[in-house]
Design a protein around this motif. Structure first.
Motif, PDB file in Angstrom:
ATOM      1  N   PHE A  92       0.842  -1.185   0.000  1.00 15.09           N
ATOM      2  CA  PHE A  92       0.000   0.000   0.000  1.00 15.09           C
ATOM      3  C   PHE A  92       0.879   1.237   0.000  1.00 15.09           C
ATOM      4  O   PHE A  92       2.017   1.225   0.465  1.00 15.09           O
ATOM      5  CB  PHE A  92      -0.966   0.019   1.192  1.00 15.09           C
ATOM      6  N   VAL A  93       0.331   2.288  -0.573  1.00 14.72           N
ATOM      7  CA  VAL A  93       0.969   3.602  -0.562  1.00 14.72           C
ATOM      8  C   VAL A  93      -0.082   4.573  -0.059  1.00 14.72           C
ATOM      9  O   VAL A  93      -1.194   4.625  -0.587  1.00 14.72           O
ATOM     10  CB  VAL A  93       1.454   4.021  -1.964  1.00 14.72           C
ATOM     11  N   LEU A  94       0.267   5.301   0.967  1.00 11.53           N
ATOM     12  CA  LEU A  94      -0.619   6.315   1.529  1.00 11.53           C
ATOM     13  C   LEU A  94       0.001   7.665   1.207  1.00 11.53           C
ATOM     14  O   LEU A  94       0.961   8.081   1.849  1.00 11.53           O
ATOM     15  CB  LEU A  94      -0.739   6.091   3.029  1.00 11.53           C
ATOM     16  N   ASN A  95      -0.506   8.309   0.144  1.00 12.11           N
ATOM     17  CA  ASN A  95       0.055   9.585  -0.314  1.00 12.11           C
ATOM     18  C   ASN A  95      -0.654  10.740   0.361  1.00 12.11           C
ATOM     19  O   ASN A  95      -1.879  10.825   0.308  1.00 12.11           O
ATOM     20  CB  ASN A  95      -0.096   9.748  -1.828  1.00 12.11           C
ATOM     21  N   ARG A  96       0.115  11.632   0.939  1.00  9.25           N
ATOM     22  CA  ARG A  96      -0.427  12.875   1.487  1.00  9.25           C
ATOM     23  C   ARG A  96      -0.442  13.891   0.367  1.00  9.25           C
ATOM     24  O   ARG A  96       0.565  14.102  -0.303  1.00  9.25           O
ATOM     25  CB  ARG A  96       0.455  13.343   2.650  1.00  9.25           C
ATOM     26  N   VAL A 104       3.402   7.256   3.263  1.00 13.99           N
ATOM     27  CA  VAL A 104       3.732   5.956   3.853  1.00 13.99           C
ATOM     28  C   VAL A 104       3.661   4.924   2.737  1.00 13.99           C
ATOM     29  O   VAL A 104       2.676   4.853   2.006  1.00 13.99           O
ATOM     30  CB  VAL A 104       2.731   5.583   4.972  1.00 13.99           C
ATOM     31  N   LYS A 105       4.707   4.114   2.599  1.00  8.67           N
ATOM     32  CA  LYS A 105       4.764   3.070   1.572  1.00  8.67           C
ATOM     33  C   LYS A 105       5.292   1.805   2.228  1.00  8.67           C
ATOM     34  O   LYS A 105       6.346   1.830   2.862  1.00  8.67           O
ATOM     35  CB  LYS A 105       5.697   3.510   0.449  1.00  8.67           C
ATOM     36  N   LYS A 106       4.546   0.693   2.058  1.00  9.18           N
ATOM     37  CA  LYS A 106       4.957  -0.512   2.767  1.00  9.18           C
ATOM     38  C   LYS A 106       4.353  -1.760   2.121  1.00  9.18           C
ATOM     39  O   LYS A 106       3.269  -1.718   1.558  1.00  9.18           O
ATOM     40  CB  LYS A 106       4.482  -0.413   4.220  1.00  9.18           C
ATOM     41  N   SER A 107       5.060  -2.869   2.234  1.00 15.43           N
ATOM     42  CA  SER A 107       4.532  -4.190   1.908  1.00 15.43           C
ATOM     43  C   SER A 107       4.130  -4.846   3.216  1.00 15.43           C
ATOM     44  O   SER A 107       4.861  -4.757   4.202  1.00 15.43           O
ATOM     45  CB  SER A 107       5.578  -5.048   1.215  1.00 15.43           C
ATOM     46  N   VAL A 108       2.994  -5.492   3.229  1.00 19.75           N
ATOM     47  CA  VAL A 108       2.484  -6.057   4.474  1.00 19.75           C
ATOM     48  C   VAL A 108       2.058  -7.511   4.275  1.00 19.75           C
ATOM     49  O   VAL A 108       1.854  -7.967   3.154  1.00 19.75           O
ATOM     50  CB  VAL A 108       1.275  -5.237   5.013  1.00 19.75           C
ATOM     51  N   GLN A 109       1.938  -8.203   5.391  1.00 21.12           N
ATOM     52  CA  GLN A 109       1.396  -9.563   5.422  1.00 21.12           C
ATOM     53  C   GLN A 109       0.012  -9.497   6.044  1.00 21.12           C
ATOM     54  O   GLN A 109      -0.217  -8.759   6.993  1.00 21.12           O
ATOM     55  CB  GLN A 109       2.293 -10.471   6.281  1.00 21.12           C
ATOM     56  N   LEU A 110      -0.911 -10.267   5.494  1.00 19.48           N
ATOM     57  CA  LEU A 110      -2.252 -10.327   6.060  1.00 19.48           C
ATOM     58  C   LEU A 110      -2.231 -11.170   7.328  1.00 19.48           C
ATOM     59  O   LEU A 110      -1.497 -12.153   7.425  1.00 19.48           O
ATOM     60  CB  LEU A 110      -3.226 -10.931   5.049  1.00 19.48           C
ATOM     61  N   LEU A 117      -3.368  -3.420   9.546  1.00 14.94           N
ATOM     62  CA  LEU A 117      -3.670  -2.133  10.166  1.00 14.94           C
ATOM     63  C   LEU A 117      -2.566  -1.132   9.860  1.00 14.94           C
ATOM     64  O   LEU A 117      -1.383  -1.444   9.978  1.00 14.94           O
ATOM     65  CB  LEU A 117      -3.800  -2.304  11.684  1.00 14.94           C
ATOM     66  N   ILE A 118      -2.964   0.061   9.463  1.00 15.69           N
ATOM     67  CA  ILE A 118      -2.032   1.189   9.352  1.00 15.69           C
ATOM     68  C   ILE A 118      -2.205   1.977  10.643  1.00 15.69           C
ATOM     69  O   ILE A 118      -3.265   2.574  10.874  1.00 15.69           O
ATOM     70  CB  ILE A 118      -2.348   2.058   8.128  1.00 15.69           C
ATOM     71  N   PRO A 119      -1.205   1.982  11.532  1.00 14.48           N
ATOM     72  CA  PRO A 119      -1.406   2.563  12.866  1.00 14.48           C
ATOM     73  C   PRO A 119      -1.510   4.088  12.850  1.00 14.48           C
ATOM     74  O   PRO A 119      -1.006   4.757  11.948  1.00 14.48           O
ATOM     75  CB  PRO A 119      -0.164   2.105  13.633  1.00 14.48           C
ATOM     76  N   THR A 120      -2.144   4.624  13.874  1.00 15.97           N
ATOM     77  CA  THR A 120      -2.342   6.071  13.980  1.00 15.97           C
ATOM     78  C   THR A 120      -1.034   6.825  14.148  1.00 15.97           C
ATOM     79  O   THR A 120      -0.969   8.016  13.859  1.00 15.97           O
ATOM     80  CB  THR A 120      -3.262   6.423  15.164  1.00 15.97           C
ATOM     81  N   GLN A 121       0.024   6.158  14.596  1.00 13.67           N
ATOM     82  CA  GLN A 121       1.303   6.833  14.806  1.00 13.67           C
ATOM     83  C   GLN A 121       1.893   7.378  13.515  1.00 13.67           C
ATOM     84  O   GLN A 121       2.640   8.349  13.534  1.00 13.67           O
ATOM     85  CB  GLN A 121       2.334   5.888  15.459  1.00 13.67           C
ATOM     86  N   VAL A 122       1.573   6.765  12.372  1.00  9.05           N
ATOM     87  CA  VAL A 122       2.130   7.224  11.095  1.00  9.05           C
ATOM     88  C   VAL A 122       1.196   8.175  10.364  1.00  9.05           C
ATOM     89  O   VAL A 122       1.545   8.690   9.309  1.00  9.05           O
ATOM     90  CB  VAL A 122       2.487   6.030  10.175  1.00  9.05           C
TER      91      VAL A 122
END
Length: 150
Positions: A92-96, A104-110, A117-122
């Motif tokens: 996922f990429v979370l573009n501001r 925020v750009k990251k590869s994740v495992q389900l 979850l994309i945590p509130t800290q980021v």
């Protein structure tokens, strides 16, 4: 009252123009916003955009689509039950929109519930574009969501 000559009119018009320009500069907030490109490799990615169009079309044709929910812990993205870590890779990429330093750009495992979850800290308060890309059984999919984090 004294008669105004054309010289006085020119000086008044010049001062009015200067005041107008200064008000445009200082009073309107659009002059203070960043105008950054979405990505540094814009032209290279533009050449590969047909792949993105195809992935979006495949995602639109799915019966069950991934969904996102905003919670107090962050943004939770849930996939349908037939997805798992052995046949699915998720990025996922979370573009501001106004500051690329907050991207925020990251590869994740389900997890076991086929979610992550994309945590509130980021996350900071503002508008984001969530680009969710996944590969299931060697087929690419992509969905874009507009997210307003409060």
């Amino acid at each position: 009252m004294k008669n105004l000559s054309w010289g006085h009119g020119v000086v008044i018009a010049l001062f009015a123009f200067i005041i107008f320009i200064l008000s445009m500069l200082f009073l309107f907030p659009n002059g203070q916003k960043n105008s950054e490109m979405v990505t540094d490799n814009y032209y290279e990615e533009e050449l590969q955009y047909q792949d993105v169009i195809d992935a979006k079309k495949r995602a639109d044709q799915l019966q069950e689509k991934p969904a996102y929910h905003q919670t107090t812990e962050g943004i939770k993205i849930t996939f349908p039950k037939d997805y798992n870590n052995s046949n699915t890779t998720v990025k996922f990429v979370l573009n501001r929109t106004d500051d690329q330093n907050l991207d925020v750009k990251k590869s994740v495992q389900l997890d076991a519930a086929q979610s992550f979850l994309i945590p509130t800290q980021v996350l900071k308060v503002g508008n984001y574009t969530l680009r969710l890309m996944w590969t299931k059984d060697k087929t690419d999919y992509r969905m874009d969501y507009d997210v307003i984090w409060k």
